[in-house]
Design an enzyme around this catalytic site. Structure first.
Site, PDB file in Angstrom:
ATOM      1  N   ASP A   4       0.727  -5.087  -3.661  1.00 46.48           N
ATOM      2  CA  ASP A   4       0.222  -6.397  -3.274  1.00 46.48           C
ATOM      3  C   ASP A   4       0.674  -7.447  -4.288  1.00 46.48           C
ATOM      4  O   ASP A   4       1.030  -7.126  -5.419  1.00 46.48           O
ATOM      5  CB  ASP A   4      -1.307  -6.377  -3.214  1.00 46.48           C
ATOM      6  N   TYR A  48      -2.706   5.737  -7.584  1.00 43.90           N
ATOM      7  CA  TYR A  48      -3.030   4.339  -7.869  1.00 43.90           C
ATOM      8  C   TYR A  48      -4.147   4.296  -8.900  1.00 43.90           C
ATOM      9  O   TYR A  48      -5.075   5.118  -8.876  1.00 43.90           O
ATOM     10  CB  TYR A  48      -3.480   3.597  -6.606  1.00 43.90           C
TER      11      TYR A  48
END
Lengths: 257, 257
Positions: free
Chosen positions: B42, B100
Site C-alpha cells: 500500500d 507481513y
C-alpha cells in the site's frame, strides 16, 4: 532525528535543534525562552535523549507544558518528559557521564532503512577484535590522538565503558565517558573501524592511543551514524527530578511523561 | 522505505516502486524493462524484501548488473541481490507464503525515530493477550471479517504463523500466510490493537473471526506501520536461485550479492 539540523547549538543562519526548541517553548509560554543543553551534537548527528533546561514564569503544570511544547515541535524532535528543578542545576556542568553510540550498517548492499542513520561499511568487520581494542580505552587516558589538532584544551578524560557488538548486519559501538571532545567519538569509531577491517592491529591501536598523535588515528566517521544516547547526573541531581529530554530511545524502559 | 511512494504497483500519474525500479533497470540494460513483483504494498508501506523478476538480453554478469541498477536507484530502494532463473518462475503465483509485519511505537510520547515507520499508540498494550488472540488466526479460516467488503474474491486463507511481542516500547505483530487480501494485515493489526487496549476480549476476537463481518472487526491501521518482510517459494524454486530482492532487512543473515 538530526538529519535536518546543523547540530544542537545555535549558529547564525543555520537550522539547529536549540533554536527550534526555543521557538516551540516560547510559543507555548509566550515568553522569550533560552535553553541550555547537556551536550552539543554535530550537524546530522542524532540524540535519543538530550537534556535541556530553561527558566519560565509559566504556571502550567509540567505535563500540560510538555504536551503544548510537543504540539509546537516538528516531527523530528520530541520532548519526552519534563519536571521542575533547582535553578542551580546546569545540564552540562553537572553531568557525570555521556553515552555516545556509533552505528554501522555492515553489509555489501546499502540499507534504505538505515540511510542517514548509520555509516555503511561493506567488508565484514571483525567485531570481536574491535571490542578487544575498545577495552584499551577504559580508564583515565590522554585522548589527544582522537582530539581536534589545534584546540588548546585539557585532553584527559575518563572512559567508563567502551564496547563493540554485532546484531545481524548492524554493528554498534558504545562509548561512555565523563566528557567528550569535538569529534572524539567519531574519531574513536573510525580508528576501531581500522581494527575491524584488519588494517590496524590491537598493538597498533594501543600505540595510537598512547602516542597522542591525531595523524596516526583513523578517519573521523560521518556524523549521521552518531547518537547521543544518555546523559547521567549525580543521584542528588537525578535526571528524573527535573529536566527536559529531547528525542526518544528506540526501545527504552525509562519512566515517561 | 515506502514513505515517498504510492505503493509498489504501477498507477498512472503516481510515483510507485515498480516504475522507479523499471526505470533504473532500463537505464542499466538500455532496454524497455517491465518487472513483475511478488506482492503489492500500500501507499506508504515498506518492504524489507520484495521479490521481482524481469527479462533481459543483457550479457552483464548479475553482480555487475546489481551494482549498476543500484547506482540508478534512489536512496530509499535497493536491490539486495539477483540471480538468473527459469522463465517459468512467477514471483507472485509461485510464492507459498508471505510474512507481513506491523510495528507499533507504544509509549505516551511519539518517537522521532519511528516517525512514518510505526503506528503510534499511547496507552500501554497488553501484548500477551494480543499474542493469545493472534493464535486464534492459525490454520485455515475464512478471513472475510478482515477483507474488503465489496470485493468478489475467495476469502479463505491459511495462516501459518501469527504472533505479537514487545521489545521495550516497540510492539511487533507478525502474520505469515499463504496469501493476503488488500488491507487484511492492517485490519488484523487494528483488531488485535482492540484486544491489547482491553476493548475486545479473546472470546469476542474469536467471534469476530467466525462472524466474517468486517463491521465487527477493528479499524484498518495506517500503512506506514506495515512491512513486507519475506516471500517464500518451494525449495525447487528457491529465492536464492534467481530473483531480485528490493529492500534490505534491519538485521538479516541471508546470503548476499
Amino acid at each position: 532525528v538530526g538529519t535536518q539540523y546543523a547540530g544542537f547549538q545555535s549558529q547564525p543562519g543555520k537550522k539547529v535543534v536549540q533554536t527550534t526548541l526555543e521557538r516551540a517553548i516560547s510559543a507555548t509560554t509566550q515568553e522569550d525562552i533560552r535553553v541550555v543543553g547537556a551536550g552539543r551534537t554535530d550537524a546530522g548527528a542524532h540524540a535519543y535523549s538530550q537534556v535541556v533546561t530553561f527558566s519560565t514564569d509559566s504556571i502550567l503544570p509540567v505535563t500540560v507544558l510538555v504536551r503544548a511544547i510537543n504540539a509546537h515541535l516538528p516531527r523530528d524532535i520530541v520532548v519526552a518528559r519534563a519536571t521542575e528543578i533547582d535553578p542551580s542545576f546546569h545540564p552540562r556542568h553537572d553531568a557525570t557521564s555521556r553515552l555516545y553510540r556509533y552505528l554501522i550498517w555492515n553489509r555489501p548492499v546499502r540499507s534504505p532503512f538505515w540511510e542517514a542513520r548509520a555509516a555503511h561499511v561493506r567488508p565484514r568487520l571483525q567485531v570481536e577484535t574491535m571490542d578487544e581494542a575498545a577495552k584499551c580505552l577504559l580508564g583515565l587516558h590522554d585522548f589527544s590522538a582522537f582530539a581536534p589538532v589545534n584546540a588548546i584544551i585539557e585532553r584527559t578524560r575518563v572512559m567508563y565503558a567502551a564496547s563493540c557488538r554485532r546484531d545481524g548486519d548492524l554493528v554498534t559501538l558504545d562509548f561512555e565517558a565523563q566528557g567528550f571532545m569535538r569529534q572524539m567519538a567519531r574519531a574513536l569509531a573510525g580508528t576501531l573501524l581500522g581494527v575491524g577491517l584488519g588494517k590496524i592491529t590491537l598493538e597498533e591501536f594501543e600505540h595510537i592511543l598512547q602516542s597522542g598523535d591525531r595523524t596516526q588515528a583513523g578517519e573521523t566517521m560521518p556524523a549521521y551514524g552518531l547518537y547521543l544516547v544518555r546523559v547521567k547526573y549525580p543521584a542528588t541531581k537525578s535526571i528524573s527530578e527535573g529536566v527536559v529530554s529531547v528525542g526518544s530511545p528506540h526501545a527504552g524502559n525509562e519512566e515517561q511523561e
